[in-house]
Scaffold this motif. Structure first.
Motif, PDB file in Angstrom:
ATOM      1  N   GLY A 140       0.847  -1.340  -0.146  1.00  0.00           N
ATOM      2  CA  GLY A 140       0.036   0.124   0.109  1.00  0.00           C
ATOM      3  C   GLY A 140       0.914   1.202  -0.085  1.00  0.00           C
ATOM      4  O   GLY A 140       0.251   2.495   0.204  1.00  0.00           O
ATOM      5  N   TYR A 141       2.069   1.173  -0.132  1.00  0.00           N
ATOM      6  CA  TYR A 141       3.108   2.312  -0.208  1.00  0.00           C
ATOM      7  C   TYR A 141       3.568   2.278  -1.559  1.00  0.00           C
ATOM      8  O   TYR A 141       4.194   1.333  -2.202  1.00  0.00           O
ATOM      9  CB  TYR A 141       4.338   2.204   0.870  1.00  0.00           C
ATOM     10  CG  TYR A 141       5.001   3.095   0.772  1.00  0.00           C
ATOM     11  CD1 TYR A 141       4.930   4.208   1.761  1.00  0.00           C
ATOM     12  CD2 TYR A 141       6.330   3.009   0.060  1.00  0.00           C
ATOM     13  CE1 TYR A 141       5.832   5.406   1.537  1.00  0.00           C
ATOM     14  CE2 TYR A 141       7.363   4.151   0.159  1.00  0.00           C
ATOM     15  CZ  TYR A 141       7.054   5.130   0.982  1.00  0.00           C
ATOM     16  OH  TYR A 141       7.801   6.150   0.889  1.00  0.00           O
ATOM     17  N   ARG A 142       3.605   3.521  -2.016  1.00  0.00           N
ATOM     18  CA  ARG A 142       4.069   3.942  -3.582  1.00  0.00           C
ATOM     19  C   ARG A 142       5.664   3.862  -3.482  1.00  0.00           C
ATOM     20  O   ARG A 142       6.079   4.723  -2.814  1.00  0.00           O
ATOM     21  CB  ARG A 142       3.425   5.290  -4.081  1.00  0.00           C
ATOM     22  CG  ARG A 142       3.927   5.456  -5.384  1.00  0.00           C
ATOM     23  CD  ARG A 142       3.658   6.827  -6.150  1.00  0.00           C
ATOM     24  NE  ARG A 142       4.498   7.268  -7.055  1.00  0.00           N
ATOM     25  CZ  ARG A 142       4.008   7.469  -8.153  1.00  0.00           C
ATOM     26  NH1 ARG A 142       2.680   7.932  -8.147  1.00  0.00           N
ATOM     27  NH2 ARG A 142       4.661   7.882  -9.201  1.00  0.00           N
ATOM     28  N   ILE A 143       6.282   2.912  -4.121  1.00  0.00           N
ATOM     29  CA  ILE A 143       7.531   2.980  -4.321  1.00  0.00           C
ATOM     30  C   ILE A 143       8.125   3.538  -5.448  1.00  0.00           C
ATOM     31  O   ILE A 143       7.828   3.026  -6.558  1.00  0.00           O
ATOM     32  CB  ILE A 143       7.987   1.495  -4.277  1.00  0.00           C
ATOM     33  CG1 ILE A 143       7.632   0.812  -2.694  1.00  0.00           C
ATOM     34  CG2 ILE A 143       9.564   1.507  -4.172  1.00  0.00           C
ATOM     35  CD1 ILE A 143       7.809  -0.706  -2.863  1.00  0.00           C
ATOM     36  N   ASP A 144       8.799   4.634  -5.486  1.00  0.00           N
ATOM     37  CA  ASP A 144       9.300   5.486  -6.534  1.00  0.00           C
ATOM     38  C   ASP A 144      10.631   4.859  -7.103  1.00  0.00           C
ATOM     39  O   ASP A 144      11.221   4.232  -6.365  1.00  0.00           O
ATOM     40  CB  ASP A 144       9.261   7.068  -5.931  1.00  0.00           C
ATOM     41  CG  ASP A 144       7.850   7.559  -5.892  1.00  0.00           C
ATOM     42  OD1 ASP A 144       6.833   7.329  -6.571  1.00  0.00           O
ATOM     43  OD2 ASP A 144       8.055   8.340  -5.036  1.00  0.00           O
ATOM     44  N   GLU A 145      10.961   5.427  -8.267  1.00  0.00           N
ATOM     45  CA  GLU A 145      12.196   4.965  -9.076  1.00  0.00           C
ATOM     46  C   GLU A 145      13.281   5.328  -8.127  1.00  0.00           C
ATOM     47  O   GLU A 145      14.240   4.619  -8.209  1.00  0.00           O
ATOM     48  CB  GLU A 145      12.279   5.512 -10.219  1.00  0.00           C
ATOM     49  CG  GLU A 145      13.273   5.049 -11.098  1.00  0.00           C
ATOM     50  CD  GLU A 145      13.576   5.498 -12.573  1.00  0.00           C
ATOM     51  OE1 GLU A 145      14.353   5.450 -13.373  1.00  0.00           O
ATOM     52  OE2 GLU A 145      12.385   5.881 -13.060  1.00  0.00           O
ATOM     53  N   ASP A 146      13.204   6.555  -7.388  1.00  0.00           N
ATOM     54  CA  ASP A 146      14.352   7.106  -6.639  1.00  0.00           C
ATOM     55  C   ASP A 146      14.467   5.969  -5.126  1.00  0.00           C
ATOM     56  O   ASP A 146      15.587   6.131  -4.644  1.00  0.00           O
ATOM     57  CB  ASP A 146      13.989   8.358  -6.052  1.00  0.00           C
ATOM     58  CG  ASP A 146      14.115   9.475  -7.043  1.00  0.00           C
ATOM     59  OD1 ASP A 146      14.613   9.239  -8.114  1.00  0.00           O
ATOM     60  OD2 ASP A 146      13.699  10.682  -6.795  1.00  0.00           O
ATOM     61  N   ASP A 147      13.527   5.529  -5.167  1.00  0.00           N
ATOM     62  CA  ASP A 147      13.596   4.268  -3.912  1.00  0.00           C
ATOM     63  C   ASP A 147      14.091   2.817  -4.319  1.00  0.00           C
ATOM     64  O   ASP A 147      14.647   2.144  -3.549  1.00  0.00           O
ATOM     65  CB  ASP A 147      12.125   3.942  -3.441  1.00  0.00           C
ATOM     66  CG  ASP A 147      11.707   5.303  -2.668  1.00  0.00           C
ATOM     67  OD1 ASP A 147      12.267   6.215  -2.158  1.00  0.00           O
ATOM     68  OD2 ASP A 147      10.480   5.420  -2.815  1.00  0.00           O
ATOM     69  N   TYR A 148      14.393   2.597  -5.597  1.00  0.00           N
ATOM     70  CA  TYR A 148      14.868   1.303  -6.089  1.00  0.00           C
ATOM     71  C   TYR A 148      15.975   0.945  -5.698  1.00  0.00           C
ATOM     72  O   TYR A 148      16.263  -0.538  -5.141  1.00  0.00           O
ATOM     73  CB  TYR A 148      15.027   1.327  -7.619  1.00  0.00           C
ATOM     74  CG  TYR A 148      13.610   1.486  -8.311  1.00  0.00           C
ATOM     75  CD1 TYR A 148      12.335   1.453  -7.668  1.00  0.00           C
ATOM     76  CD2 TYR A 148      13.703   1.330  -9.697  1.00  0.00           C
ATOM     77  CE1 TYR A 148      11.266   1.589  -8.466  1.00  0.00           C
ATOM     78  CE2 TYR A 148      12.326   1.352 -10.325  1.00  0.00           C
ATOM     79  CZ  TYR A 148      11.301   1.614  -9.740  1.00  0.00           C
ATOM     80  OH  TYR A 148       9.953   1.521 -10.274  1.00  0.00           O
TER      81      TYR A 148
END
Length: 80
Positions: free
Chosen positions: A55-63
């Motif tokens: 339920g948490y949006r994982i952005d490309e910066d988080d990869y």
């Protein structure tokens, strides 16, 4: 989210992306992309599956936070 819950979400998502892999034998600090031979599309599927499940949006910066199971657990436990 507890670290145990985060670990379960990550291992479940990895199991969906790499169903034939022995996820239980994966060392927490191993680079699972290399060990499981995940290509960029597999990794993207992993991130999308994990994002939906948590339920948490994982952005490309988080990869980069998902290079290992341990770092992914730490990331999710702090943010979710």
């Amino acid at each position: 989210m507890t670290p145990q819950q985060a670990r379960e979400l990550i291992t479940d998502a990895l199991s969906q992306v790499a169903p034939d892999a022995d996820i239980g034998a994966l060392a927490p600090d191993a680079d699972f992309r290399d060990v499981l031979e995940l290509d960029s599309l597999d990794f993207l599927n992993f991130v999308e599956t994990l994002s939906d499940a948590s339920g948490y949006r994982i952005d490309e910066d988080d990869y980069p936070e998902f290079a290992t199971v341990a770092s992914g657990v730490e990331f999710l436990a702090k943010r979710v």
